[in-house]
Motif scaffolding. Structure first.
Motif, PDB file in Angstrom:
ATOM      1  N   ARG A 131       0.838  -1.204   0.000  1.00 16.54           N
ATOM      2  CA  ARG A 131       0.000   0.000   0.000  1.00 16.54           C
ATOM      3  C   ARG A 131       0.870   1.249   0.000  1.00 16.54           C
ATOM      4  O   ARG A 131       1.942   1.267   0.611  1.00 16.54           O
ATOM      5  CB  ARG A 131      -0.913   0.012   1.237  1.00 16.54           C
ATOM      6  CG  ARG A 131      -1.898  -1.152   1.293  1.00 16.54           C
ATOM      7  CD  ARG A 131      -2.764  -1.057   2.546  1.00 16.54           C
ATOM      8  NE  ARG A 131      -3.673  -2.181   2.672  1.00 16.54           N
ATOM      9  CZ  ARG A 131      -4.874  -2.247   2.113  1.00 16.54           C
ATOM     10  NH1 ARG A 131      -5.301  -1.221   1.382  1.00 16.54           N
ATOM     11  NH2 ARG A 131      -5.642  -3.301   2.274  1.00 16.54           N
ATOM     12  N   TYR A 132       0.397   2.274  -0.683  1.00 16.37           N
ATOM     13  CA  TYR A 132       1.092   3.557  -0.703  1.00 16.37           C
ATOM     14  C   TYR A 132       0.076   4.662  -0.969  1.00 16.37           C
ATOM     15  O   TYR A 132      -1.058   4.399  -1.396  1.00 16.37           O
ATOM     16  CB  TYR A 132       2.176   3.566  -1.782  1.00 16.37           C
ATOM     17  CG  TYR A 132       1.641   3.616  -3.196  1.00 16.37           C
ATOM     18  CD1 TYR A 132       1.588   4.819  -3.908  1.00 16.37           C
ATOM     19  CD2 TYR A 132       1.176   2.460  -3.833  1.00 16.37           C
ATOM     20  CE1 TYR A 132       1.083   4.864  -5.205  1.00 16.37           C
ATOM     21  CE2 TYR A 132       0.675   2.496  -5.112  1.00 16.37           C
ATOM     22  CZ  TYR A 132       0.639   3.703  -5.793  1.00 16.37           C
ATOM     23  OH  TYR A 132       0.133   3.755  -7.062  1.00 16.37           O
ATOM     24  N   LYS A 133       0.462   5.890  -0.695  1.00 21.26           N
ATOM     25  CA  LYS A 133      -0.403   7.042  -0.945  1.00 21.26           C
ATOM     26  C   LYS A 133      -0.037   7.664  -2.282  1.00 21.26           C
ATOM     27  O   LYS A 133       1.128   7.987  -2.536  1.00 21.26           O
ATOM     28  CB  LYS A 133      -0.265   8.063   0.180  1.00 21.26           C
ATOM     29  CG  LYS A 133      -0.906   7.605   1.483  1.00 21.26           C
ATOM     30  CD  LYS A 133      -0.919   8.714   2.522  1.00 21.26           C
ATOM     31  CE  LYS A 133      -1.632   8.255   3.792  1.00 21.26           C
ATOM     32  NZ  LYS A 133      -1.677   9.335   4.820  1.00 21.26           N
ATOM     33  N   ASN A 134      -1.047   7.833  -3.136  1.00 15.53           N
ATOM     34  CA  ASN A 134      -0.798   8.400  -4.455  1.00 15.53           C
ATOM     35  C   ASN A 134      -0.717   9.920  -4.388  1.00 15.53           C
ATOM     36  O   ASN A 134      -0.728  10.520  -3.309  1.00 15.53           O
ATOM     37  CB  ASN A 134      -1.871   7.944  -5.447  1.00 15.53           C
ATOM     38  CG  ASN A 134      -3.263   8.399  -5.017  1.00 15.53           C
ATOM     39  OD1 ASN A 134      -3.436   9.238  -4.124  1.00 15.53           O
ATOM     40  ND2 ASN A 134      -4.282   7.838  -5.664  1.00 15.53           N
ATOM     41  N   GLU A 135      -0.644  10.540  -5.567  1.00 13.52           N
ATOM     42  CA  GLU A 135      -0.484  11.999  -5.615  1.00 13.52           C
ATOM     43  C   GLU A 135      -1.684  12.751  -5.068  1.00 13.52           C
ATOM     44  O   GLU A 135      -1.592  13.953  -4.783  1.00 13.52           O
ATOM     45  CB  GLU A 135      -0.204  12.441  -7.058  1.00 13.52           C
ATOM     46  CG  GLU A 135      -1.334  12.133  -8.053  1.00 13.52           C
ATOM     47  CD  GLU A 135      -1.211  10.747  -8.650  1.00 13.52           C
ATOM     48  OE1 GLU A 135      -1.777  10.524  -9.738  1.00 13.52           O
ATOM     49  OE2 GLU A 135      -0.536   9.900  -8.040  1.00 13.52           O
ATOM     50  N   TYR A 136      -2.799  12.069  -4.897  1.00 16.67           N
ATOM     51  CA  TYR A 136      -3.994  12.714  -4.347  1.00 16.67           C
ATOM     52  C   TYR A 136      -4.154  12.455  -2.847  1.00 16.67           C
ATOM     53  O   TYR A 136      -5.173  12.815  -2.255  1.00 16.67           O
ATOM     54  CB  TYR A 136      -5.238  12.211  -5.084  1.00 16.67           C
ATOM     55  CG  TYR A 136      -5.157  12.398  -6.580  1.00 16.67           C
ATOM     56  CD1 TYR A 136      -5.260  13.670  -7.147  1.00 16.67           C
ATOM     57  CD2 TYR A 136      -4.949  11.314  -7.426  1.00 16.67           C
ATOM     58  CE1 TYR A 136      -5.171  13.842  -8.523  1.00 16.67           C
ATOM     59  CE2 TYR A 136      -4.867  11.471  -8.800  1.00 16.67           C
ATOM     60  CZ  TYR A 136      -4.976  12.744  -9.340  1.00 16.67           C
ATOM     61  OH  TYR A 136      -4.884  12.920 -10.699  1.00 16.67           O
ATOM     62  N   GLY A 137      -3.163  11.798  -2.249  1.00 18.63           N
ATOM     63  CA  GLY A 137      -3.219  11.521  -0.826  1.00 18.63           C
ATOM     64  C   GLY A 137      -4.088  10.335  -0.466  1.00 18.63           C
ATOM     65  O   GLY A 137      -4.406  10.138   0.714  1.00 18.63           O
ATOM     66  N   LEU A 138      -4.477   9.551  -1.443  1.00 17.23           N
ATOM     67  CA  LEU A 138      -5.323   8.383  -1.193  1.00 17.23           C
ATOM     68  C   LEU A 138      -4.466   7.122  -1.087  1.00 17.23           C
ATOM     69  O   LEU A 138      -3.470   6.972  -1.814  1.00 17.23           O
ATOM     70  CB  LEU A 138      -6.345   8.217  -2.317  1.00 17.23           C
ATOM     71  CG  LEU A 138      -7.299   9.398  -2.541  1.00 17.23           C
ATOM     72  CD1 LEU A 138      -8.193   9.128  -3.742  1.00 17.23           C
ATOM     73  CD2 LEU A 138      -8.141   9.660  -1.296  1.00 17.23           C
ATOM     74  N   GLU A 139      -4.848   6.239  -0.189  1.00 19.63           N
ATOM     75  CA  GLU A 139      -4.116   4.988  -0.019  1.00 19.63           C
ATOM     76  C   GLU A 139      -4.510   4.008  -1.121  1.00 19.63           C
ATOM     77  O   GLU A 139      -5.696   3.722  -1.314  1.00 19.63           O
ATOM     78  CB  GLU A 139      -4.386   4.391   1.352  1.00 19.63           C
ATOM     79  CG  GLU A 139      -3.454   3.235   1.694  1.00 19.63           C
ATOM     80  CD  GLU A 139      -3.617   2.750   3.113  1.00 19.63           C
ATOM     81  OE1 GLU A 139      -4.560   1.962   3.339  1.00 19.63           O
ATOM     82  OE2 GLU A 139      -2.848   3.178   3.991  1.00 19.63           O
ATOM     83  N   VAL A 140      -3.521   3.498  -1.834  1.00 20.89           N
ATOM     84  CA  VAL A 140      -3.743   2.619  -2.977  1.00 20.89           C
ATOM     85  C   VAL A 140      -3.035   1.294  -2.727  1.00 20.89           C
ATOM     86  O   VAL A 140      -1.917   1.258  -2.197  1.00 20.89           O
ATOM     87  CB  VAL A 140      -3.219   3.259  -4.279  1.00 20.89           C
ATOM     88  CG1 VAL A 140      -3.432   2.323  -5.460  1.00 20.89           C
ATOM     89  CG2 VAL A 140      -3.893   4.599  -4.519  1.00 20.89           C
ATOM     90  N   LYS A 141      -3.683   0.215  -3.108  1.00 21.16           N
ATOM     91  CA  LYS A 141      -3.098  -1.113  -2.999  1.00 21.16           C
ATOM     92  C   LYS A 141      -2.595  -1.532  -4.372  1.00 21.16           C
ATOM     93  O   LYS A 141      -3.343  -1.491  -5.354  1.00 21.16           O
ATOM     94  CB  LYS A 141      -4.134  -2.111  -2.475  1.00 21.16           C
ATOM     95  CG  LYS A 141      -3.574  -3.485  -2.140  1.00 21.16           C
ATOM     96  CD  LYS A 141      -4.651  -4.352  -1.497  1.00 21.16           C
ATOM     97  CE  LYS A 141      -4.107  -5.708  -1.094  1.00 21.16           C
ATOM     98  NZ  LYS A 141      -5.153  -6.558  -0.458  1.00 21.16           N
ATOM     99  N   LYS A 142      -1.330  -1.934  -4.435  1.00 18.70           N
ATOM    100  CA  LYS A 142      -0.707  -2.241  -5.715  1.00 18.70           C
ATOM    101  C   LYS A 142       0.021  -3.576  -5.629  1.00 18.70           C
ATOM    102  O   LYS A 142       0.553  -3.949  -4.580  1.00 18.70           O
ATOM    103  CB  LYS A 142       0.282  -1.125  -6.093  1.00 18.70           C
ATOM    104  CG  LYS A 142       0.979  -1.322  -7.429  1.00 18.70           C
ATOM    105  CD  LYS A 142       1.949  -0.190  -7.701  1.00 18.70           C
ATOM    106  CE  LYS A 142       2.683  -0.393  -9.016  1.00 18.70           C
ATOM    107  NZ  LYS A 142       3.656   0.707  -9.274  1.00 18.70           N
ATOM    108  N   SER A 143       0.060  -4.292  -6.736  1.00 17.45           N
ATOM    109  CA  SER A 143       0.775  -5.562  -6.780  1.00 17.45           C
ATOM    110  C   SER A 143       2.277  -5.322  -6.678  1.00 17.45           C
ATOM    111  O   SER A 143       2.827  -4.404  -7.301  1.00 17.45           O
ATOM    112  CB  SER A 143       0.459  -6.314  -8.074  1.00 17.45           C
ATOM    113  OG  SER A 143       1.259  -7.476  -8.172  1.00 17.45           O
ATOM    114  N   ALA A 144       2.949  -6.145  -5.874  1.00 17.92           N
ATOM    115  CA  ALA A 144       4.395  -6.013  -5.693  1.00 17.92           C
ATOM    116  C   ALA A 144       5.180  -6.746  -6.774  1.00 17.92           C
ATOM    117  O   ALA A 144       6.412  -6.736  -6.738  1.00 17.92           O
ATOM    118  CB  ALA A 144       4.795  -6.540  -4.324  1.00 17.92           C
ATOM    119  N   LYS A 145       4.520  -7.407  -7.696  1.00 15.83           N
ATOM    120  CA  LYS A 145       5.204  -8.079  -8.783  1.00 15.83           C
ATOM    121  C   LYS A 145       5.332  -7.121  -9.959  1.00 15.83           C
ATOM    122  O   LYS A 145       4.350  -6.462 -10.325  1.00 15.83           O
ATOM    123  CB  LYS A 145       4.430  -9.338  -9.201  1.00 15.83           C
ATOM    124  CG  LYS A 145       4.358 -10.408  -8.109  1.00 15.83           C
ATOM    125  CD  LYS A 145       3.574 -11.618  -8.596  1.00 15.83           C
ATOM    126  CE  LYS A 145       3.473 -12.689  -7.524  1.00 15.83           C
ATOM    127  NZ  LYS A 145       2.703 -13.864  -7.982  1.00 15.83           N
TER     128      LYS A 145
END
Length: 659
Positions: A443-457
């Protein structure tokens, strides 16, 4: 009380008294199964994880295990290899006879001997005291309210206020079991080491083992990388700045990077609720090949068992608490300053270094009574000597998370060209190197400050695997080893260790004279000798000379690490050992001999006693050369007296001038 059971055979209910033995419940469970192997039957309070073999709970009552009316227990087992095998033997009370092997007759976590720092914190409640609040407390001095009552060691507000990023290990345990008594918590350990490997054999037993088959019962769940809530070590303390300066000396002389194991112990760290600190007393350098931008070394190293045993023999038992390495590079503009390489825009610990740290932590787990396996995580600390923003040198300390250790153990990740990025390996179904890779997310925060879940592959940032550890030096240094001047091991060509130099120093310190009179001697001489012996590198070297046997090495280690070296009797146990007498014999034989009667002014005087033997030898060679050119003076090789007569024996010592 009603006990509910769920297994692959279905759901079942049993009415049993709270005082019933667990073996009675196991007997009822076995009646619902088909061809079950009693030795493999496990129970858990969760659908997956925290499984405990029923055979290890023998003799415990249901109430003693913390079971209550209506509790649901999850059961799993393996089928017997031969369906027609006879049923297990039955005890006198009708319950099945459970295995009584050394491993199963006693639960693993109960037989664990924890570190003294763990025993210390288990005896404390860890509450954070608070003073009376003058604004809100309206009660008397002996009363207490919500504004002044002690806080729990895991209180989130306190940690945020004091900028403490991670819970300490024991505060984390308190959070998992906040109100359970110590007797109850010991029955069901709250910790379970993480594993991302495929379970072999599969608990369901309905298909061939991986890689031929896989199902939801044996495959690991998807992984979501997140910051670890706790850390096993909260602070790294270096007992003396001299320890780091001596370690840096090799880089300053050669420019090659160095690696060393941190020898120390664990102590309470009260600056963090229920905190633990690693105190470093010495740095032992294993064989290695340094380079300008890295180094090579072998793991495990050949001398590791001896060094660990020697460290245990210290007055305050020591162990390997971590390792340290340099990553230093002078700046092109100013060679007196060091390049600033590790920072927020670059990396803190590279992916290769993080994977190495995981290997070291996996090889050195922490003994724990709170884990079903008897071990959990590791307290090995990774320390890096690197450049600061102003061109200086500072220490950074880290650990890697339990997720990182589990991923390395499952062979899931590898280093990449970019030091700040970790690569996820490809799945491999070959028989020789089978590797299952579950889904990995972060998980990380995008440019809009929202928490996003992304694949680590195929890759993810290395920061998700790191746990920060603070570091520092004591305000009042009191190192266990008082000296740090002896040559350091495994520095060939830079600092070579020789027994001859040790014998010369012993002769200079008049050690043979003190050994001849162990109950007397000059007080200052004894203190000087004790402080000279109080050097980790000297003690470690003497263990390789074969002049001191292993038992006497323990005595030497205790004396060298004694906190009271000013005590005149501190050397007495060492003087009484056979190995010390042997060492003194070699010292007398190699020490320069001096005349026993008065000698002319041309001979050696009392001022010569501190001159090394090699100086006397050089003078003798020069004077012998002069004699060969036509002089009549002959130097005695025993006492170095100048003989002007033509006889064959020395005028002073009476020994032959020909040696």
């Amino acid at each position: 009380m009603l006990v509910r059971i769920r297994s692959k055979d279905g759901n079942f209910r049993f009415e049993m008294p709270p005082t019933a033995d667990i073996s009675e419940l196991v007997a009822k469970i076995l009646e619902t199964t088909e061809n079950a192997d009693p030795s493999t039957l496990t129970i858990s309070n969760q659908p997956r994880g925290n499984e405990t073999r029923a055979s290890t709970l023998k003799g415990q009552s249901l109430q003693g295990l913390g079971l209550k009316h209506g509790d649901l227990i999850f059961v799993s087992y393996k089928s017997q290899a031969v369906p027609s095998a006879p049923p297990p033997p039955v005890a006198e009370n009708g319950a099945p006879h459970l295995p009584t092997s050394a491993e199963q007759s006693r639960r693993l976590w109960e037989s664990v001997k924890e570190d003294p720092v763990d025993e210390y914190w288990r005896s404390k409640d860890g509450k954070i005291p608070r003073g009376r609040d003058s604004r809100f407390c309206k009660h008397g001095a002996n009363a207490m309210c919500d504004y002044c009552m002690p806080l729990e060691p895991y209180d989130a507000g306190y940690h945020a206020e004091h900028n403490i990023k991670h819970l300490s290990y024991h505060a984390y345990l308190k959070k998992l079991q906040p109100k359970m008594s110590s007797s109850t918590s010991s029955h069901l350990p709250p910790l379970e080491p993480q594993s991302y490997k495929v379970k072999v054999p599969c608990p369901s037993g309905g298909h061939p083992n991986w890689p031929a088959g896989i199902c939801t019962a044996c495959q690991p769940s998807a992984i979501t990388l997140q910051s670890q809530a706790f850390r096993m070590v909260d602070h790294l303390e270096i007992a003396s700045t001299d320890i780091i300066e001596r370690f840096l000396h090799a880089w300053r002389q050669t420019g090659l990077q160095r690696f060393g194991w941190l020898i120390g112990r664990y102590e309470p760290y009260p600056e963090v609720p229920m905190g633990v600190k690693a105190v470093v007393e010495a740095i032992h350098e294993p064989p290695q090949e340094g380079e300008l931008d890295g180094l090579s070394l072998g793991i495990p190293w050949e001398d590791e068992p001896r060094i660990k045993e020697l460290a245990k023999s210290a007055a305050a038992p020591l162990t390997i608490v971590g390792y340290i390495f340099t990553d230093l590079e002078p700046t092109p503009e100013d060679r007196t300053k060091v390049a600033y390489k590790r920072h927020p825009q670059s990396f803190y610990l590279s992916s290769l270094e993080s994977i190495f740290a995981a290997h070291v932590q996996n090889a050195n787990p922490t003994l724990s009574r709170s884990s079903s396996t008897g071990t959990f995580a590791s307290r090995m600390v990774t320390a890096v000597l690197t450049g600061t923003e102003d061109g200086g040198v500072d220490i950074s300390a880290y650990q890697v998370s339990e997720q990182a250790c589990a991923m390395v153990d499952a062979d899931m990740i590898e280093a990449s060209v970019d030091p700040g990025i970790v690569r996820v390996k490809e799945e491999d179904r070959s028989e020789d190197n089978a590797r299952y890779i579950p889904d990995v997310f972060f998980r990380y925060k995008n440019e809009y400050g929202l928490e996003v879940k992304k694949s680590a592959k195929p890759c993810f940032p290395v920061e998700y695997l790191l746990v920060n550890v603070t570091h520092g030096f004591p305000q009042t240094p009191a190192p266990l080893f008082r000296s740090n001047k002896f040559r350091i091991e495994n520095r060939p060509g830079l600092e070579d260790q020789h027994i001859e130099s040790v014998l010369q120093d012993l002769a200079r310190l008049r050690a043979p004279e003190l050994a001849e009179n162990p109950n007397g001697g000059d007080f200052q001489q004894r203190v000087e000798l004790a402080k000279w012996l109080s050097d980790w590198h000297l003690v470690a070297f003497l263990g390789t000379t074969q002049l001191i046997n292993p038992e006497d090495m323990k005595v030497l280690a205790r004396v060298a690490s004694s906190p009271d070296l000013e005590d005149p009797s501190i050397l007495d146990p060492l003087f009484r050992t056979e190995s010390w007498q042997t060492l003194m014999t070699f010292t007398r034989e190699t020490a320069p001999r001096r005349p026993t009667t008065s000698a002319p002014s041309t001979g050696p005087s009392a001022m010569d006693e501190d001159i090394p033997q090699d100086v006397f030898d050089q003078i003798a060679r020069e004077q012998e050369s002069a004699t060969g050119s036509g002089g009549n003076i002959r130097i005695c090789p025993h006492c170095t007296f100048e003989n002007s007569h033509g006889g064959t024996d020395c005028e002073v010592c009476g020994l032959p001038l020909d040696g």
